[in-house]
Motif scaffolding. Structure first.
Motif, PDB file in Angstrom:
ATOM      1  N   GLU A  76       0.824  -1.202   0.000  1.00  0.00           N
ATOM      2  CA  GLU A  76       0.000   0.000   0.000  1.00  0.00           C
ATOM      3  C   GLU A  76       0.865   1.261   0.000  1.00  0.00           C
ATOM      4  O   GLU A  76       0.530   2.251  -0.675  1.00  0.00           O
ATOM      5  CB  GLU A  76      -0.939  -0.005   1.211  1.00  0.00           C
ATOM      6  CG  GLU A  76      -2.043  -1.045   1.109  1.00  0.00           C
ATOM      7  CD  GLU A  76      -2.909  -1.106   2.365  1.00  0.00           C
ATOM      8  OE1 GLU A  76      -4.019  -1.649   2.280  1.00  0.00           O
ATOM      9  OE2 GLU A  76      -2.454  -0.623   3.420  1.00  0.00           O
ATOM     10  N   ARG A  77       1.976   1.229   0.757  1.00  0.00           N
ATOM     11  CA  ARG A  77       2.884   2.388   0.746  1.00  0.00           C
ATOM     12  C   ARG A  77       3.493   2.595  -0.632  1.00  0.00           C
ATOM     13  O   ARG A  77       3.601   3.723  -1.124  1.00  0.00           O
ATOM     14  CB  ARG A  77       3.990   2.195   1.788  1.00  0.00           C
ATOM     15  CG  ARG A  77       3.525   2.341   3.235  1.00  0.00           C
ATOM     16  CD  ARG A  77       4.700   2.480   4.176  1.00  0.00           C
ATOM     17  NE  ARG A  77       5.590   1.343   4.127  1.00  0.00           N
ATOM     18  CZ  ARG A  77       5.468   0.257   4.876  1.00  0.00           C
ATOM     19  NH1 ARG A  77       4.471   0.172   5.744  1.00  0.00           N
ATOM     20  NH2 ARG A  77       6.333  -0.740   4.773  1.00  0.00           N
ATOM     21  N   ARG A 162      -2.945  -3.469  -7.856  1.00  0.00           N
ATOM     22  CA  ARG A 162      -4.159  -3.519  -7.045  1.00  0.00           C
ATOM     23  C   ARG A 162      -4.780  -4.924  -7.063  1.00  0.00           C
ATOM     24  O   ARG A 162      -5.266  -5.420  -6.044  1.00  0.00           O
ATOM     25  CB  ARG A 162      -5.180  -2.503  -7.567  1.00  0.00           C
ATOM     26  CG  ARG A 162      -4.818  -1.065  -7.249  1.00  0.00           C
ATOM     27  CD  ARG A 162      -5.921  -0.110  -7.705  1.00  0.00           C
ATOM     28  NE  ARG A 162      -5.576   1.256  -7.390  1.00  0.00           N
ATOM     29  CZ  ARG A 162      -5.780   1.833  -6.200  1.00  0.00           C
ATOM     30  NH1 ARG A 162      -6.315   1.116  -5.230  1.00  0.00           N
ATOM     31  NH2 ARG A 162      -5.436   3.090  -5.983  1.00  0.00           N
ATOM     32  N   LEU A 165      -2.676  -7.128  -4.894  1.00  0.00           N
ATOM     33  CA  LEU A 165      -2.915  -6.818  -3.491  1.00  0.00           C
ATOM     34  C   LEU A 165      -4.230  -7.424  -3.026  1.00  0.00           C
ATOM     35  O   LEU A 165      -4.314  -8.008  -1.942  1.00  0.00           O
ATOM     36  CB  LEU A 165      -2.921  -5.298  -3.305  1.00  0.00           C
ATOM     37  CG  LEU A 165      -3.174  -4.790  -1.877  1.00  0.00           C
ATOM     38  CD1 LEU A 165      -2.102  -5.295  -0.926  1.00  0.00           C
ATOM     39  CD2 LEU A 165      -3.224  -3.269  -1.856  1.00  0.00           C
TER      40      LEU A 165
END
Length: 203
Positions: A76-77, A162, A165
């Motif tokens: 996410e970072r 995405r 993830l």
């Protein structure tokens, strides 16, 4: 369009992580090193057997949860960093579009003026001036095309990141659910055995 440049950086990151995970697959399994998949394999191999079930230590599950959440947070970072880069490149593209529109407007005005034109304080003829202006337009168009190309590639990378993830989070939730179910079943069976032993002793 704001997400296309993200995809390049993030996909490279994800591919690097998957490549590293593939290389770690040949190493010794560990709960503190290697990929999340390898850590799951370590738990499955090291867990105690009870009939048809695996008894997993609670601290192993907590550590695996922490490692998985750390991996998600890192992605996410990296995604946020890529989005920031996308914003910067979008601003550059907008600036180039404005410059290109302004140059086209100037060129239109120049074609309606006299043959001798003042350009940076020097008088030059109309054909030479047009050549310079079209050269500038060609250069700006080339730069704009380069930024648009990078922007589109980055968006593809962001979408893939995405998706990766989301798949990682889904995989973690599935593994966590199964592990909790196995732990609950093992506890119930262990309690049943304890109750049987108590009942046998009482007789």
């Amino acid at each position: 369009m704001t997400r296309k440049i993200i995809l390049t950086a993030t996909t490279l990151i994800v591919l690097t992580i998957f490549s590293a995970n593939a290389q770690e697959g040949d190493k010794k399994l560990s709960l503190t090193e290697g990929s999340i998949d390898n850590q799951f394999e370590y738990i499955f191999e090291e867990a105690n057997n009870y009939q048809d079930y695996k008894v997993v230590k609670r601290n192993w599950l907590l550590l695996l949860k922490k490692n998985t959440l750390d991996s998600v947070a890192r992605l996410e970072r990296e995604l946020a960093s890529s989005e920031e880069l996308t914003g910067t490149q979008k601003a550059k593209i907008d600036s180039l579009n404005k410059q290109l529109a302004s140059t086209n407007e100037q060129l239109t005005n120049v074609t309606e003026e006299k043959d001798s034109i003042s350009f940076f304080g020097a008088l030059i003829n109309k054909p030479a001036y047009k050549g310079i202006m079209w050269g500038i337009i060609a250069l700006l168009t080339l730069i704009l095309g380069l930024f648009i190309y990078k922007f589109k590639n980055a968006n593809v990378v962001t979408q893939e990141a995405r998706k990766s993830l989301a798949e990682l989070e889904e995989e973690y939730e599935e593994h966590r659910r199964k592990a909790l179910e196995r732990e609950q079943k093992a506890r119930r069976q262990l309690q049943d055995e304890i109750n049987k032993q108590k009942l046998a002793k009482s007789k």
